[in-house]
Write a protein that holds these residues in place. Structure first.
Motif, PDB file in Angstrom:
ATOM      1  N   UNK A 127       0.817  -1.224   0.000  1.00 25.79           N
ATOM      2  CA  UNK A 127       0.000   0.000   0.000  1.00 25.79           C
ATOM      3  C   UNK A 127       0.845   1.266   0.000  1.00 25.79           C
ATOM      4  N   UNK A 128       2.150   1.156  -0.129  1.00 19.79           N
ATOM      5  CA  UNK A 128       3.023   2.339  -0.079  1.00 19.79           C
ATOM      6  C   UNK A 128       2.602   3.398  -1.107  1.00 19.79           C
ATOM      7  N   UNK A 129       2.363   2.979  -2.317  1.00 20.33           N
ATOM      8  CA  UNK A 129       2.011   3.936  -3.361  1.00 20.33           C
ATOM      9  C   UNK A 129       0.738   4.694  -3.041  1.00 20.33           C
ATOM     10  N   UNK A 130      -0.263   3.979  -2.531  1.00 18.72           N
ATOM     11  CA  UNK A 130      -1.517   4.636  -2.164  1.00 18.72           C
ATOM     12  C   UNK A 130      -1.321   5.586  -0.989  1.00 18.72           C
ATOM     13  N   UNK A 131      -0.459   5.204  -0.063  1.00 13.05           N
ATOM     14  CA  UNK A 131      -0.197   6.060   1.099  1.00 13.05           C
ATOM     15  C   UNK A 131       0.468   7.361   0.670  1.00 13.05           C
ATOM     16  N   UNK A 132       1.414   7.271  -0.264  1.00 10.77           N
ATOM     17  CA  UNK A 132       2.104   8.482  -0.736  1.00 10.77           C
ATOM     18  C   UNK A 132       1.120   9.425  -1.418  1.00 10.77           C
ATOM     19  N   UNK A 133       0.290   8.862  -2.301  1.00  8.04           N
ATOM     20  CA  UNK A 133      -0.707   9.696  -2.982  1.00  8.04           C
ATOM     21  C   UNK A 133      -1.690  10.281  -1.975  1.00  8.04           C
ATOM     22  N   UNK A 134      -2.162   9.449  -1.048  1.00  6.20           N
ATOM     23  CA  UNK A 134      -3.093   9.921  -0.033  1.00  6.20           C
ATOM     24  C   UNK A 134      -2.486  10.977   0.863  1.00  6.20           C
ATOM     25  N   UNK A 135      -1.192  10.847   1.175  1.00  6.54           N
ATOM     26  CA  UNK A 135      -0.522  11.833   2.019  1.00  6.54           C
ATOM     27  C   UNK A 135      -0.528  13.207   1.380  1.00  6.54           C
ATOM     28  N   UNK A 136      -0.234  13.266   0.095  1.00  6.23           N
ATOM     29  CA  UNK A 136      -0.215  14.559  -0.588  1.00  6.23           C
ATOM     30  C   UNK A 136      -1.626  15.113  -0.794  1.00  6.23           C
ATOM     31  N   UNK A 137      -2.613  14.229  -0.947  1.00  5.24           N
ATOM     32  CA  UNK A 137      -3.995  14.705  -1.045  1.00  5.24           C
ATOM     33  C   UNK A 137      -4.446  15.303   0.285  1.00  5.24           C
ATOM     34  N   UNK A 138      -4.143  14.613   1.376  1.00  7.64           N
ATOM     35  CA  UNK A 138      -4.500  15.124   2.694  1.00  7.64           C
ATOM     36  C   UNK A 138      -3.793  16.439   2.968  1.00  7.64           C
ATOM     37  N   UNK A 139      -2.515  16.508   2.622  1.00  5.63           N
ATOM     38  CA  UNK A 139      -1.757  17.739   2.832  1.00  5.63           C
ATOM     39  C   UNK A 139      -2.343  18.890   2.026  1.00  5.63           C
ATOM     40  N   UNK A 140      -2.803  18.604   0.806  1.00  6.79           N
ATOM     41  CA  UNK A 140      -3.384  19.657  -0.022  1.00  6.79           C
ATOM     42  C   UNK A 140      -4.695  20.168   0.550  1.00  6.79           C
ATOM     43  N   UNK A 141      -5.449  19.292   1.220  1.00  7.01           N
ATOM     44  CA  UNK A 141      -6.739  19.693   1.785  1.00  7.01           C
ATOM     45  C   UNK A 141      -6.564  20.441   3.100  1.00  7.01           C
ATOM     46  N   UNK A 142      -5.645  19.967   3.946  1.00  6.58           N
ATOM     47  CA  UNK A 142      -5.518  20.491   5.305  1.00  6.58           C
ATOM     48  C   UNK A 142      -4.685  21.763   5.353  1.00  6.58           C
ATOM     49  N   UNK A 143      -3.578  21.777   4.645  1.00  7.36           N
ATOM     50  CA  UNK A 143      -2.639  22.885   4.758  1.00  7.36           C
ATOM     51  C   UNK A 143      -3.015  24.034   3.826  1.00  7.36           C
ATOM     52  N   UNK A 144      -2.391  25.211   4.008  1.00  7.80           N
ATOM     53  CA  UNK A 144      -2.631  26.331   3.091  1.00  7.80           C
ATOM     54  C   UNK A 144      -2.211  25.968   1.671  1.00  7.80           C
ATOM     55  N   UNK A 145      -2.720  26.712   0.690  1.00  6.95           N
ATOM     56  CA  UNK A 145      -2.427  26.386  -0.721  1.00  6.95           C
ATOM     57  C   UNK A 145      -1.032  26.812  -1.158  1.00  6.95           C
TER      58      UNK A 145
END
Length: 245
Positions: free
Chosen positions: A185-203
């Motif tokens: 699941x490493x690949x999915x985790x990496x993609x999910x990490x950047x998606x979460x970061x894009x939603x939570x953090x400033x743009x």
């Protein structure tokens, strides 16, 4: 009914602890001093002599009180986590109850580490990066209430992110996933990490990068630590205990 009474007792102890810590912090060092400490990274990025503003009538009072409440929760976090564990512990086996102390200590330390990383590294980097793009024709003067909302969101995001190793270990321990599945699941985790970061953090790219990369690294650390954890199904099922904490 007995479970409801136990739940009420645990909730009262957790809330009582936070209330006591809040009163102590409100008296010393005081709500204003705690907010000044929280605002230090932002003030350091503003031009000399520039201060933050308060647009609401009662905002100068309510915002420092909210910050003090947040500080009280952070200080009381070990007690709160212990009360949660104490409520569910009687339904677990004795050898599982012995995991209480390591889980409480590690969860508390990791959450605090996430907040510290956000305060000392992320805020300094992000605020300096944003200030460098501000036009010379304007003077940035952030609102204290908006700043508090931003800070609480970032603290929560990084605090939860740093809990990833604990979550991975628990998933392996409860035999929900295996080490092999986590690696796949490493690949999915990496993609999910950047998606979460894009939603939570400033743009901005900097803050997103500073959240996504630690999440991926902590996921790998969780996999390494989980190798030493034996799944529950592989153990000989011991007799349940009726002891309570």
């Amino acid at each position: 009914m007995s479970h409801l009474v136990e739940l009420r007792t645990r909730l009262l102890r957790a809330v009582g602890t936070m209330l006591a810590v809040f009163i102590v912090l409100f008296m010393y060092p005081g709500a204003s001093a705690i907010y000044d400490l929280l605002a230090a990274p932002m003030l350091a990025s503003l031009p000399d002599g520039t201060r933050m503003i308060a647009t609401g009538v009662i905002t100068p009072f309510m915002v420092p009180v909210k910050v003090t409440m947040m500080a009280a929760f952070v200080v009381s976090l070990p007690v709160v986590l212990y009360q949660v564990w104490a409520f569910v512990a009687p339904g677990l086996y004795r050898h599982e109850q012995r995991l209480a102390l390591p889980l409480i200590v590690s969860s508390s330390l990791l959450f605090l580490a996430g907040m510290a990383f956000c305060y000392f590294v992320v805020f300094k980097t992000v605020f300096s990066f944003i200030a460098s793009f501000a036009p010379q024709s304007i003077t940035p003067a952030p609102d204290i209430e908006a700043y508090l909302g931003f800070v609480m969101t970032m603290f929560l995001a990084f605090g939860i992110t740093f809990e990833v190793p604990v979550a991975v270990i628990l998933l392996v321990r409860m035999n929900i996933v295996t080490i092999a599945q986590l690696k796949q699941a490493r690949g999915y985790v990496i993609v999910g990490a950047f998606i979460i970061a894009a939603v939570v953090t400033p743009p901005d790219v900097v803050s997103q990068f500073l959240l996504a990369v630690p999440l991926c690294v902590l996921y790998e650390i969780g996999i390494l630590l989980a190798r030493g954890i034996k799944p529950r199904s592989e153990e000989t099922k011991p007799e349940a205990t009726d002891s309570t904490i």
